[in-house]
Design a protein around this motif. Structure first.
Motif, PDB file in Angstrom:
ATOM      1  N   THR A  45     -30.852  50.984 -38.235  1.00 54.01           N
ATOM      2  CA  THR A  45     -29.616  50.771 -39.003  1.00 54.01           C
ATOM      3  C   THR A  45     -28.382  50.953 -38.120  1.00 54.01           C
ATOM      4  N   ILE A  46     -28.476  51.863 -37.162  1.00 49.56           N
ATOM      5  CA  ILE A  46     -27.371  52.024 -36.208  1.00 49.56           C
ATOM      6  C   ILE A  46     -27.206  50.736 -35.407  1.00 49.56           C
ATOM      7  N   GLU A  47     -28.319  50.234 -34.890  1.00 48.50           N
ATOM      8  CA  GLU A  47     -28.269  49.015 -34.079  1.00 48.50           C
ATOM      9  C   GLU A  47     -27.841  47.800 -34.893  1.00 48.50           C
ATOM     10  N   ALA A  48     -28.068  47.824 -36.207  1.00 46.60           N
ATOM     11  CA  ALA A  48     -27.631  46.724 -37.084  1.00 46.60           C
ATOM     12  C   ALA A  48     -26.133  46.797 -37.381  1.00 46.60           C
ATOM     13  N   GLY A  49     -25.485  47.896 -36.980  1.00 46.27           N
ATOM     14  CA  GLY A  49     -24.041  48.028 -37.170  1.00 46.27           C
ATOM     15  C   GLY A  49     -23.627  48.436 -38.564  1.00 46.27           C
ATOM     16  N   THR A  50     -24.522  49.109 -39.294  1.00 41.40           N
ATOM     17  CA  THR A  50     -24.207  49.488 -40.673  1.00 41.40           C
ATOM     18  C   THR A  50     -23.933  50.975 -40.858  1.00 41.40           C
ATOM     19  N   VAL A  51     -23.995  51.752 -39.775  1.00 39.25           N
ATOM     20  CA  VAL A  51     -23.774  53.196 -39.851  1.00 39.25           C
ATOM     21  C   VAL A  51     -22.420  53.506 -39.223  1.00 39.25           C
ATOM     22  N   PHE A  52     -21.634  54.324 -39.928  1.00 38.49           N
ATOM     23  CA  PHE A  52     -20.278  54.639 -39.485  1.00 38.49           C
ATOM     24  C   PHE A  52     -20.096  56.147 -39.440  1.00 38.49           C
ATOM     25  N   MET A  53     -19.331  56.584 -38.452  1.00 37.23           N
ATOM     26  CA  MET A  53     -19.096  58.010 -38.222  1.00 37.23           C
ATOM     27  C   MET A  53     -17.626  58.328 -38.455  1.00 37.23           C
ATOM     28  N   LEU A  54     -17.372  59.427 -39.137  1.00 38.83           N
ATOM     29  CA  LEU A  54     -16.018  59.947 -39.310  1.00 38.83           C
ATOM     30  C   LEU A  54     -15.819  61.031 -38.261  1.00 38.83           C
ATOM     31  N   ARG A  55     -14.868  60.803 -37.363  1.00 40.68           N
ATOM     32  CA  ARG A  55     -14.622  61.738 -36.268  1.00 40.68           C
ATOM     33  C   ARG A  55     -13.312  62.480 -36.485  1.00 40.68           C
ATOM     34  N   ASP A  56     -13.374  63.778 -36.221  1.00 44.05           N
ATOM     35  CA  ASP A  56     -12.196  64.635 -36.209  1.00 44.05           C
ATOM     36  C   ASP A  56     -12.064  65.116 -34.773  1.00 44.05           C
ATOM     37  N   GLY A  57     -11.290  64.388 -33.982  1.00 49.07           N
ATOM     38  CA  GLY A  57     -11.265  64.640 -32.549  1.00 49.07           C
ATOM     39  C   GLY A  57     -12.618  64.261 -31.982  1.00 49.07           C
ATOM     40  N   GLU A  58     -13.253  65.186 -31.282  1.00 52.89           N
ATOM     41  CA  GLU A  58     -14.589  64.940 -30.723  1.00 52.89           C
ATOM     42  C   GLU A  58     -15.694  65.319 -31.702  1.00 52.89           C
ATOM     43  N   GLU A  59     -15.329  65.952 -32.799  1.00 49.25           N
ATOM     44  CA  GLU A  59     -16.297  66.454 -33.773  1.00 49.25           C
ATOM     45  C   GLU A  59     -16.616  65.390 -34.820  1.00 49.25           C
ATOM     46  N   THR A  60     -17.867  65.332 -35.249  1.00 53.41           N
ATOM     47  CA  THR A  60     -18.266  64.422 -36.321  1.00 53.41           C
ATOM     48  C   THR A  60     -18.140  65.164 -37.651  1.00 53.41           C
ATOM     49  N   ALA A  61     -17.293  64.625 -38.525  1.00 54.45           N
ATOM     50  CA  ALA A  61     -17.045  65.262 -39.821  1.00 54.45           C
ATOM     51  C   ALA A  61     -17.875  64.660 -40.941  1.00 54.45           C
ATOM     52  N   GLY A  62     -18.321  63.417 -40.773  1.00 56.41           N
ATOM     53  CA  GLY A  62     -19.094  62.774 -41.826  1.00 56.41           C
ATOM     54  C   GLY A  62     -19.678  61.465 -41.365  1.00 56.41           C
ATOM     55  N   THR A  63     -20.490  60.886 -42.221  1.00 58.31           N
ATOM     56  CA  THR A  63     -21.109  59.596 -41.941  1.00 58.31           C
ATOM     57  C   THR A  63     -21.366  58.864 -43.254  1.00 58.31           C
TER      58      THR A  63
END
Length: 187
Positions: A45-63
């Motif tokens: 799913t990542i390679e299909a381009g359907t997964v998104f990450m919410l970044r707070d600076g360098e930290e991942t806050a959500g997906t």
């Protein structure tokens, strides 16, 4: 905060997000996400381009995962004929809880679906997790129906068949969107 497309380098963080969420949900009395998610399916799913990450600076806050493909056996042929996008695996890191990041990610997904010419933003939720269902209702989703049969194993009971939708619409989510523009859905 910014939204970016996930890359294969995010796989371990996404798997740990799921384990963290499963632990938290388990403490609330739900067995949702209690089985490990196959890394190869997540990577696809990542390679299909359907997964998104919410970044707070360098930290991942959500997906959040947002796709034009519905899980098989949930939506009717008529519903599948309506241009729609489907939410999966919405997760917010526990250290970022209480900031309405989940609601804002849903708004972002609805805005992205709208820009792709979708009529609906749809999801399926755990059938026994009434707290999660209430959350989605509070986010303006409307319950469509609950599908209890036709699970992945031998056509048995389905654990994630509480279906809900809301119209795709433009939204002020407040994130910097660094993802590519969505491809228009076939009408």
């Amino acid at each position: 905060m910014k939204i970016v497309s996930a890359t294969p380098a995010d796989l371990e963080r996404l798997l740990s997000f799921r384990m963290e969420a499963a632990s938290w949900i388990g403490k609330l009395g739900s067995d949702q996400w209690s089985r490990p998610y196959p890394a190869d399916r997540l990577l696809a799913t990542i390679e299909a381009g359907t997964v998104f990450m919410l970044r707070d600076g360098e930290e991942t806050a959500g997906t959040i995962t947002l796709t034009a493909e519905a899980e098989e056996g949930l939506w009717s042929e008529v519903e599948l004929g309506e241009p729609s996008m489907f939410i999966n695996k919405l997760t917010v890191a526990r250290e970022h809880a209480g900031q309405n990041l989940g609601g804002r990610l849903l708004d972002w997904a609805g805005d992205r679906a709208y820009r792709a010419s979708a009529k609906w933003l749809r999801l399926d939720a755990w059938t026994a997790n009434t707290r999660l269902q209430r959350y989605y209702l509070d986010q303006d989703f409307e319950h469509v129906r609950t599908v209890l049969e036709g699970g992945a194993v031998n056509g048995g009971p389905r654990v994630s068949g509480w279906l809900a939708q809301r119209p795709a619409r433009p939204a002020e989510h407040g994130f910097t969107d660094e993802t590519p523009n969505p491809e228009p859905l076939p009408v």
